[in-house]
Design a protein around this motif. Sequence first.
Motif, short mmCIF file in Angstrom:
data_model
loop_
_atom_site.label_atom_id
_atom_site.label_comp_id
_atom_site.label_asym_id
_atom_site.label_seq_id
_atom_site.Cartn_x
_atom_site.Cartn_y
_atom_site.Cartn_z
N CYS A 188 -1.45 -0.31 -8.25
CA CYS A 188 -1.04 -1.70 -7.98
C CYS A 188 -0.48 -2.35 -9.24
CB CYS A 188 -2.22 -2.51 -7.46
SG CYS A 188 -2.79 -2.01 -5.83
N VAL A 203 0.88 -6.77 -5.44
CA VAL A 203 0.77 -5.51 -4.69
C VAL A 203 -0.69 -5.26 -4.35
CG1 VAL A 203 1.13 -3.01 -4.76
CG2 VAL A 203 2.84 -4.53 -5.76
N ALA A 234 2.77 -5.64 -0.13
CA ALA A 234 3.15 -6.53 -1.23
C ALA A 234 3.53 -7.90 -0.72
CB ALA A 234 4.32 -5.94 -2.01
N SER A 279 3.36 -3.52 -9.26
CA SER A 279 3.74 -4.93 -9.30
C SER A 279 4.83 -5.15 -10.35
CB SER A 279 2.52 -5.84 -9.54
OG SER A 279 1.94 -5.59 -10.80
#
Length: 251
Positions: free
Chosen positions: A218, A210, A245, A222
């Motif tokens: 992030c 991400v 992403a 993720s």
Amino acid sequence: TLDGAFALCEELESILSRTAEGSDVYRLNNTDGFVKVSEHTLENVERALYYAELSGGKFDITIYPVSSLWDFKNQVMPDRDEIAEALKNVDYQSIVIKGDEISLGGRQIDLGGIAKGYISDQLIGYFSDKGVNNALISLGGNIGMIGKYRIGIREPFSDSLIAVAELENQSASTSGIYERYIERDGKLYHHVIDPQTGYGVENDLASVTVIGKNSIDCDALSTVCLLLGSDAAAELIDSIPDTEAVLIDRD
């Protein structure tokens, strides 16, 4: 400047680590009722609860009783009964925040899915304050930066790169099923645990990277995306501004 950065890492680890005696997380995990914590811990727990809601409970920091049963280093796998027992103690909705105090309601937490991203953001802030124009920070799958950098995305179960992203003043975080796992009878049991089953999540994804503004988001996203599977993950990322992403499926 670098000495200060390492000192900041150590300070944050001493607050957010679940194993360091006296850390906020250690005290929370070993105390009934409310515990006064630092702003660092508050921010991590609040953000983690936000992502728990966003993912319909797939991202749950109270997974610790289950995740602690799995020993990937020594390849020790828990049995079904142990997992079923530990799952009874997983429920992020038991966490209550009151001002600068947190009560876990008898649960235990692990900030492993979010704290490295938070620390990366804190380091970027620290370097910015020092007037640094170019910096690249890599903390176990989390990358933060000041300036422009090219980031390689690994092909799962290989040392090759599958893609390269050119980023500027952004963060990137990767979660995958290929870093820590136990193989038994040709089946793979990895470390991103589904709070509904107590086992490594099984869907079509092998890794998620991400890319966004803040590393803390992030980092959590993720993991969230890996837990959700590609369709729900793509839908979620599309709904979040300035966030992209790379989803790599198992085949």
